[in-house]
Design a protein around this motif. Structure first.
Motif, PDB file in Angstrom:
ATOM      1  N   ALA A  55       0.818  -1.394   0.060  1.00 35.94           N
ATOM      2  CA  ALA A  55       0.108   0.056  -0.072  1.00 35.94           C
ATOM      3  C   ALA A  55       0.797   1.153   0.113  1.00 35.94           C
ATOM      4  N   ARG A  56       1.928   1.259   0.808  1.00 36.06           N
ATOM      5  CA  ARG A  56       2.704   2.474   0.952  1.00 36.06           C
ATOM      6  C   ARG A  56       3.986   2.684   0.141  1.00 36.06           C
ATOM      7  N   SER A  57       4.268   1.487  -0.472  1.00 35.57           N
ATOM      8  CA  SER A  57       5.613   1.468  -1.337  1.00 35.57           C
ATOM      9  C   SER A  57       5.376   0.313  -2.449  1.00 35.57           C
ATOM     10  N   PRO A  58       4.320   0.605  -3.180  1.00 27.96           N
ATOM     11  CA  PRO A  58       3.986  -0.320  -4.062  1.00 27.96           C
ATOM     12  C   PRO A  58       5.032  -0.696  -5.428  1.00 27.96           C
ATOM     13  N   VAL A  59       5.884   0.349  -5.686  1.00 28.70           N
ATOM     14  CA  VAL A  59       6.995   0.112  -6.447  1.00 28.70           C
ATOM     15  C   VAL A  59       7.782  -0.856  -6.308  1.00 28.70           C
ATOM     16  N   LYS A  60       8.332  -0.615  -4.967  1.00 28.34           N
ATOM     17  CA  LYS A  60       9.467  -1.486  -4.331  1.00 28.34           C
ATOM     18  C   LYS A  60       8.708  -3.104  -4.153  1.00 28.34           C
ATOM     19  N   ALA A  61       7.388  -2.816  -3.262  1.00 32.74           N
ATOM     20  CA  ALA A  61       6.880  -4.284  -2.995  1.00 32.74           C
ATOM     21  C   ALA A  61       6.704  -5.102  -4.127  1.00 32.74           C
ATOM     22  N   PHE A  62       5.894  -4.526  -5.205  1.00 34.43           N
ATOM     23  CA  PHE A  62       5.611  -5.194  -6.541  1.00 34.43           C
ATOM     24  C   PHE A  62       6.776  -5.557  -7.306  1.00 34.43           C
ATOM     25  N   GLY A  63       7.787  -4.574  -7.184  1.00 33.40           N
ATOM     26  CA  GLY A  63       9.074  -4.720  -8.043  1.00 33.40           C
ATOM     27  C   GLY A  63       9.437  -6.234  -7.528  1.00 33.40           C
ATOM     28  N   SER A  64       9.633  -6.434  -6.318  1.00 31.57           N
ATOM     29  CA  SER A  64      10.240  -7.358  -5.784  1.00 31.57           C
ATOM     30  C   SER A  64       9.641  -8.711  -6.118  1.00 31.57           C
ATOM     31  N   PHE A  65       8.292  -8.742  -6.426  1.00 29.59           N
ATOM     32  CA  PHE A  65       7.386  -9.852  -6.881  1.00 29.59           C
ATOM     33  C   PHE A  65       7.916  -9.950  -8.310  1.00 29.59           C
ATOM     34  N   MET A  66       7.869  -8.878  -9.102  1.00 28.83           N
ATOM     35  CA  MET A  66       8.256  -8.980 -10.529  1.00 28.83           C
ATOM     36  C   MET A  66       9.731  -9.779 -10.603  1.00 28.83           C
ATOM     37  N   ARG A  67      10.777  -9.744  -9.743  1.00 27.69           N
ATOM     38  CA  ARG A  67      12.137  -9.921  -9.825  1.00 27.69           C
ATOM     39  C   ARG A  67      12.010 -11.625  -9.293  1.00 27.69           C
ATOM     40  N   TYR A  68      11.092 -11.728  -8.406  1.00 29.91           N
ATOM     41  CA  TYR A  68      10.918 -13.410  -7.825  1.00 29.91           C
ATOM     42  C   TYR A  68      10.388 -14.183  -8.862  1.00 29.91           C
ATOM     43  N   LEU A  69       9.562 -13.543  -9.811  1.00 29.52           N
ATOM     44  CA  LEU A  69       8.856 -14.312 -10.970  1.00 29.52           C
ATOM     45  C   LEU A  69       9.966 -14.247 -12.088  1.00 29.52           C
ATOM     46  N   GLY A  70      10.833 -13.470 -12.327  1.00 25.25           N
ATOM     47  CA  GLY A  70      11.690 -13.577 -13.158  1.00 25.25           C
ATOM     48  C   GLY A  70      11.395 -12.603 -14.409  1.00 25.25           C
ATOM     49  N   VAL A  71      10.322 -11.694 -14.221  1.00 26.25           N
ATOM     50  CA  VAL A  71       9.669 -10.923 -15.140  1.00 26.25           C
ATOM     51  C   VAL A  71      10.987  -9.946 -15.339  1.00 26.25           C
ATOM     52  N   PRO A  72      11.429  -9.507 -16.760  1.00 27.61           N
ATOM     53  CA  PRO A  72      12.316  -8.387 -17.265  1.00 27.61           C
ATOM     54  C   PRO A  72      11.964  -7.349 -16.603  1.00 27.61           C
ATOM     55  N   LYS A  73      12.852  -6.522 -16.100  1.00 29.78           N
ATOM     56  CA  LYS A  73      12.619  -5.159 -15.324  1.00 29.78           C
ATOM     57  C   LYS A  73      12.076  -4.270 -16.320  1.00 29.78           C
ATOM     58  N   ASP A  74      11.067  -3.629 -15.968  1.00 30.42           N
ATOM     59  CA  ASP A  74      10.144  -2.651 -16.931  1.00 30.42           C
ATOM     60  C   ASP A  74       9.594  -1.824 -16.107  1.00 30.42           C
ATOM     61  N   PRO A  75      10.061  -0.523 -15.790  1.00 28.31           N
ATOM     62  CA  PRO A  75       9.220   0.182 -14.645  1.00 28.31           C
ATOM     63  C   PRO A  75       7.939   0.800 -15.263  1.00 28.31           C
ATOM     64  N   GLU A  76       7.980   0.849 -16.438  1.00 29.61           N
ATOM     65  CA  GLU A  76       6.554   1.534 -16.869  1.00 29.61           C
ATOM     66  C   GLU A  76       5.509   0.442 -16.879  1.00 29.61           C
ATOM     67  N   ARG A  77       6.001  -0.635 -17.143  1.00 28.25           N
ATOM     68  CA  ARG A  77       4.831  -1.701 -16.966  1.00 28.25           C
ATOM     69  C   ARG A  77       4.492  -2.140 -15.848  1.00 28.25           C
ATOM     70  N   LEU A  78       5.400  -2.081 -14.970  1.00 30.00           N
ATOM     71  CA  LEU A  78       5.079  -2.280 -13.442  1.00 30.00           C
ATOM     72  C   LEU A  78       4.192  -0.927 -12.804  1.00 30.00           C
ATOM     73  N   LYS A  79       4.625   0.083 -13.275  1.00 28.90           N
ATOM     74  CA  LYS A  79       3.681   1.095 -12.620  1.00 28.90           C
ATOM     75  C   LYS A  79       2.324   1.289 -13.186  1.00 28.90           C
ATOM     76  N   ARG A  80       2.331   0.726 -14.473  1.00 32.08           N
ATOM     77  CA  ARG A  80       0.864   0.791 -15.054  1.00 32.08           C
ATOM     78  C   ARG A  80       0.063  -0.315 -14.402  1.00 32.08           C
ATOM     79  N   ALA A  81       0.757  -1.708 -14.231  1.00 31.61           N
ATOM     80  CA  ALA A  81       0.092  -2.478 -13.383  1.00 31.61           C
ATOM     81  C   ALA A  81      -0.406  -2.237 -11.943  1.00 31.61           C
ATOM     82  N   ILE A  82       0.488  -1.396 -11.134  1.00 32.12           N
ATOM     83  CA  ILE A  82       0.128  -1.052  -9.977  1.00 32.12           C
ATOM     84  C   ILE A  82      -1.203   0.085 -10.265  1.00 32.12           C
ATOM     85  N   ARG A  83      -1.125   0.860 -11.078  1.00 32.90           N
ATOM     86  CA  ARG A  83      -2.154   1.875 -11.146  1.00 32.90           C
ATOM     87  C   ARG A  83      -3.437   1.048 -11.611  1.00 32.90           C
TER      88      ARG A  83
END
Length: 281
Positions: free
Chosen positions: A184-212
């Motif tokens: 809730a408070r640091s979604p980019v960091k939290a959900f970003g760690s999930f992306m790394r765990y899955l092995g999804v390539p780093k993509d800040p815009e894709r991450l932020k869009r999914a969070i939004r």
């Protein structure tokens, strides 16, 4: 990798929110995915129709022992898929009547979502239409379970503490732990760690869009407009407030004290309270 990736949590801790994020992340669409069209996480070990299909008979013709005996074959079938099967569970990682609820031989990994017990209690009360006193009593009892219904098969939860411990005490098995409050408070960091765990390539815009697209305001607005077909209990709405610390407006000092005393060690370990027992959230 093949096998099951479990999305595990005690009820009302953010599991559904994570599933909606996953849907938006994988589809990578400009507009938010409908909360009534979630298909990436296809399985849940509480989903009655999956047991009916395997047993060849309606759920109401199966007793709990027969249902429990189907867990292993069902999970094996998910794990046999060519790609990782993502599955939701609220079960503790423990034995029930001598047999596992979660079969680790079919498991590739796990993500565990934890939320402070105070907010969980308030959301739990609303979800199951309990008074606050009854909800606190439930959250301080030794063993919690859910019953088999038309909507879902029974689950063994244990206590809030024991549920967390069960998923974090298996040798050579380390789930990724996500705190609801960080989501809730640091979604980019939290959900970003999930992306790394899955092995999804780093993509800040894709991450932020999914969070939004999976934000509380978006999904709550969708539920208000179209409903949420997974809301099978009696609460007026599934996505209630989505905040952190809302319990302060609802729970009494005695409620908080009882919950703190019951779950002190884990609350302290996770940083939810100070050593004196004062909540930090």
């Amino acid at each position: 990798m093949s096998g099951i990736l479990w999305l595990a949590s005690f009820p009302k801790s953010g599991n559904t929110w994570l599933r909606i994020f996953i849907e938006n992340l994988f589809r990578n669409s400009v507009e938010p995915v409908s909360i009534n069209d979630l298909g990436v996480v296809r399985y849940g070990d509480m989903m009655g129709p999956l047991y009916e299909q395997l047993a060849g008979k309606p759920l109401d013709q199966l007793n709990d022992a027969e249902i429990h005996a189907l867990r292993g074959p069902l999970q094996k079938s998910w794990a046999s898929q060519p790609e990782t099967a993502i599955a939701k569970t609220h079960n503790a990682l423990m034995l029930h009547e001598g047999a596992p609820l979660i079969h680790l031989e079919h498991t590739a990994g796990a993500v565990y979502v934890v939320r402070n017990v105070y907010d969980v209690t308030v959301s739990y009360a609303d979800h199951y239409r309990l008074g606050l006193d009854d909800a606190v009593e439930a959250m301080t009892s030794d063993l919690q379970t859910t019953k088999t219904s038309k909507a879902a098969v029974f689950q063994i939860l244990g206590t809030w503490t024991d549920h967390y411990r069960s998923w974090h005490a298996v040798e050579n098995f380390e789930p990724l732990t996500l705190k609801y409050e960080s989501m809730a408070r640091s979604p980019v960091k939290a959900f970003g760690s999930f992306m790394r765990y899955l092995g999804v390539p780093k993509d800040p815009e894709r991450l932020k869009r999914a969070i939004r697209n999976s934000s509380f305001s978006v999904v709550a607005g969708q539920e208000k407009k179209t409903g949420f077909r997974e809301r099978v209990h009696q609460s007026q709405k599934f996505f209630r407030t989505g905040g952190v610390g809302g319990y302060r407006r609802v729970l009494s000092e005695d409620h908080v004290k009882r919950l703190t005393e019951r779950h002190y060690d884990l609350l302290l370990e996770l940083g939810y309270i100070s050593k004196s027992g004062t909540p930090r959230i």
